[in-house]
Design a protein around this motif. Structure first.
Motif, PDB file in Angstrom:
ATOM      1  N   MET A   1      43.843  60.550   1.865  1.00  0.00           N
ATOM      2  CA  MET A   1      45.045  60.413   2.657  1.00  0.00           C
ATOM      3  C   MET A   1      46.208  60.963   1.849  1.00  0.00           C
ATOM      4  SD  MET A   1      44.681  56.640   4.391  1.00  0.00           S
ATOM      5  CE  MET A   1      45.765  56.930   5.766  1.00  0.00           C
ATOM      6  N   ILE A   2      47.228  61.394   2.558  1.00  0.00           N
ATOM      7  CA  ILE A   2      48.453  61.852   1.911  1.00  0.00           C
ATOM      8  C   ILE A   2      49.622  61.044   2.452  1.00  0.00           C
ATOM      9  CG2 ILE A   2      47.605  64.189   1.484  1.00  0.00           C
ATOM     10  CD1 ILE A   2      49.302  65.061   3.934  1.00  0.00           C
ATOM     11  N   CYS A   3      50.641  60.873   1.627  1.00  0.00           N
ATOM     12  CA  CYS A   3      51.838  60.152   2.044  1.00  0.00           C
ATOM     13  C   CYS A   3      52.892  61.173   2.439  1.00  0.00           C
ATOM     14  CB  CYS A   3      52.343  59.255   0.918  1.00  0.00           C
ATOM     15  SG  CYS A   3      53.608  58.101   1.481  1.00  0.00           S
ATOM     16  N   GLU A   4      53.405  61.048   3.648  1.00  0.00           N
ATOM     17  CA  GLU A   4      54.388  61.992   4.163  1.00  0.00           C
ATOM     18  C   GLU A   4      55.794  61.410   4.067  1.00  0.00           C
ATOM     19  OE1 GLU A   4      53.358  63.907   7.834  1.00  0.00           O
ATOM     20  OE2 GLU A   4      52.019  65.079   6.548  1.00  0.00           O
ATOM     21  N   ASP A   5      56.748  62.314   3.989  1.00  0.00           N
ATOM     22  CA  ASP A   5      58.150  61.920   3.897  1.00  0.00           C
ATOM     23  C   ASP A   5      58.724  61.451   5.226  1.00  0.00           C
ATOM     24  OD1 ASP A   5      58.081  62.694   1.251  1.00  0.00           O
ATOM     25  OD2 ASP A   5      58.839  64.702   1.683  1.00  0.00           O
ATOM     26  N   ARG A   6      58.165  61.943   6.319  1.00  0.00           N
ATOM     27  CA  ARG A   6      58.727  61.598   7.620  1.00  0.00           C
ATOM     28  C   ARG A   6      57.637  61.137   8.569  1.00  0.00           C
ATOM     29  NH1 ARG A   6      59.714  67.113  10.793  1.00  0.00           N
ATOM     30  NH2 ARG A   6      57.892  68.209  10.031  1.00  0.00           N
ATOM     31  N   LEU A  64      43.474  55.027  -1.533  1.00  0.00           N
ATOM     32  CA  LEU A  64      44.118  55.944  -0.593  1.00  0.00           C
ATOM     33  C   LEU A  64      43.850  57.400  -0.941  1.00  0.00           C
ATOM     34  CD1 LEU A  64      47.443  53.973  -0.203  1.00  0.00           C
ATOM     35  CD2 LEU A  64      45.689  54.277   1.566  1.00  0.00           C
ATOM     36  N   GLN A  65      43.826  57.739  -2.212  1.00  0.00           N
ATOM     37  CA  GLN A  65      43.555  59.120  -2.620  1.00  0.00           C
ATOM     38  C   GLN A  65      42.159  59.559  -2.194  1.00  0.00           C
ATOM     39  OE1 GLN A  65      44.246  59.148  -6.835  1.00  0.00           O
ATOM     40  NE2 GLN A  65      46.467  59.209  -6.601  1.00  0.00           N
ATOM     41  N   ARG A  66      41.204  58.646  -2.230  1.00  0.00           N
ATOM     42  CA  ARG A  66      39.823  59.000  -1.910  1.00  0.00           C
ATOM     43  C   ARG A  66      39.428  58.698  -0.467  1.00  0.00           C
ATOM     44  NH1 ARG A  66      36.995  55.657  -6.220  1.00  0.00           N
ATOM     45  NH2 ARG A  66      35.205  55.994  -4.864  1.00  0.00           N
ATOM     46  N   TYR A  67      40.307  58.063   0.301  1.00  0.00           N
ATOM     47  CA  TYR A  67      40.002  57.726   1.694  1.00  0.00           C
ATOM     48  C   TYR A  67      40.249  58.966   2.533  1.00  0.00           C
ATOM     49  CZ  TYR A  67      39.921  54.716   5.890  1.00  0.00           C
ATOM     50  OH  TYR A  67      39.618  54.121   7.090  1.00  0.00           O
ATOM     51  N   SER A  68      39.176  59.635   2.939  1.00  0.00           N
ATOM     52  CA  SER A  68      39.340  60.939   3.578  1.00  0.00           C
ATOM     53  C   SER A  68      38.759  61.030   4.985  1.00  0.00           C
ATOM     54  CB  SER A  68      38.690  62.024   2.704  1.00  0.00           C
ATOM     55  OG  SER A  68      37.306  61.751   2.544  1.00  0.00           O
ATOM     56  N   ASP A  69      38.145  59.971   5.487  1.00  0.00           N
ATOM     57  CA  ASP A  69      37.506  60.033   6.795  1.00  0.00           C
ATOM     58  C   ASP A  69      38.308  59.225   7.802  1.00  0.00           C
ATOM     59  OD1 ASP A  69      35.907  60.143   8.982  1.00  0.00           O
ATOM     60  OD2 ASP A  69      34.133  59.311   8.025  1.00  0.00           O
ATOM     61  N   GLY A  70      39.118  59.899   8.594  1.00  0.00           N
ATOM     62  CA  GLY A  70      39.962  59.220   9.564  1.00  0.00           C
ATOM     63  C   GLY A  70      39.423  59.228  10.974  1.00  0.00           C
ATOM     64  N   ARG A  71      38.135  59.498  11.145  1.00  0.00           N
ATOM     65  CA  ARG A  71      37.564  59.589  12.494  1.00  0.00           C
ATOM     66  C   ARG A  71      37.786  58.343  13.326  1.00  0.00           C
ATOM     67  NH1 ARG A  71      31.542  61.228  11.080  1.00  0.00           N
ATOM     68  NH2 ARG A  71      32.082  59.867   9.355  1.00  0.00           N
ATOM     69  N   TYR A  72      37.655  57.177  12.715  1.00  0.00           N
ATOM     70  CA  TYR A  72      37.696  55.943  13.483  1.00  0.00           C
ATOM     71  C   TYR A  72      39.029  55.215  13.405  1.00  0.00           C
ATOM     72  CZ  TYR A  72      32.795  57.055  13.205  1.00  0.00           C
ATOM     73  OH  TYR A  72      31.598  57.707  13.271  1.00  0.00           O
ATOM     74  N   GLY A  73      39.915  55.658  12.537  1.00  0.00           N
ATOM     75  CA  GLY A  73      41.220  55.036  12.424  1.00  0.00           C
ATOM     76  C   GLY A  73      41.146  53.645  11.818  1.00  0.00           C
ATOM     77  N   THR A 120      48.692  59.532   6.061  1.00  0.00           N
ATOM     78  CA  THR A 120      47.968  60.190   7.136  1.00  0.00           C
ATOM     79  C   THR A 120      46.790  60.999   6.605  1.00  0.00           C
ATOM     80  OG1 THR A 120      48.193  61.681   9.038  1.00  0.00           O
ATOM     81  CG2 THR A 120      49.526  62.182   7.117  1.00  0.00           C
ATOM     82  N   PHE A 121      45.854  61.262   7.484  1.00  0.00           N
ATOM     83  CA  PHE A 121      44.715  62.104   7.145  1.00  0.00           C
ATOM     84  C   PHE A 121      45.017  63.566   7.430  1.00  0.00           C
ATOM     85  CE2 PHE A 121      42.890  57.984   8.201  1.00  0.00           C
ATOM     86  CZ  PHE A 121      42.072  57.784   7.109  1.00  0.00           C
ATOM     87  N   GLN A 122      46.005  63.814   8.287  1.00  0.00           N
ATOM     88  CA  GLN A 122      46.271  65.156   8.769  1.00  0.00           C
ATOM     89  C   GLN A 122      47.316  65.864   7.929  1.00  0.00           C
ATOM     90  OE1 GLN A 122      47.039  65.079  12.977  1.00  0.00           O
ATOM     91  NE2 GLN A 122      45.503  63.518  13.323  1.00  0.00           N
ATOM     92  N   VAL A 123      46.985  67.056   7.518  1.00  0.00           N
ATOM     93  CA  VAL A 123      47.923  67.869   6.759  1.00  0.00           C
ATOM     94  C   VAL A 123      48.561  68.842   7.731  1.00  0.00           C
ATOM     95  CG1 VAL A 123      48.174  69.513   4.883  1.00  0.00           C
ATOM     96  CG2 VAL A 123      46.508  67.668   4.708  1.00  0.00           C
TER      97      VAL A 123
END
Length: 126
Positions: A1-6, A64-73, A120-123
């Motif tokens: 996962m990545i942390c976004e500013d907005r 969080l850095q290694r959590y990469s599967d967001g299919r199920y939310g 979020t999982f989405q870049v």
């Protein structure tokens, strides 16, 4: 996962309670809140993110850095739409959830106190 500013609801972001990170024999968990949209209105959700990670992460940041599967939310435990609550939890827990979800929805899209985000999982483009 990545942390976004907005906050962008289209990227399905989560705010997490870093202090809530925990593990058991095979799962790692962290409490989370998030917004989702019904046809036209946002709803506030509360629950947890969970996954199996080996080796077990040492802390929330590692999780969080290694959590990469967001299919199920997230695993939703409660949801507030401004007029009704959904959740199959004891009344005492519903009241705790509503103590977070009511001000969260009223202050949309602000991150509630005690939570860190938006993860979020989405870049996407910056």
């Amino acid at each position: 996962m990545i942390c976004e500013d907005r906050f962008l609801i289209s990227r399905k972001p989560y705010a997490v309670a870093l202090h809530s990170f925990r593990t058991d024999d095979c799962w790692s968990y962290i409490d989370a809140v998030w917004f989702r949209r019904t046809k036209t209105t946002p709803v506030a959700c509360i629950g947890e993110l969970r996954t199996i990670q080996r080796p077990v992460p040492a802390n929330a940041e590692g999780f969080l850095q290694r959590y990469s599967d967001g299919r199920y939310g997230g695993d939703c435990r409660g949801r507030w739409d401004g007029t009704s609550y959904w959740g199959n939890v004891p009344l005492e827990q519903q009241e705790r959830h509503l103590g977070i979800l009511r001000p969260m929805l009223a202050n949309y899209p602000a991150i509630p106190p005690g939570y860190d985000g938006w993860w979020t999982f989405q870049v996407g483009p910056r």
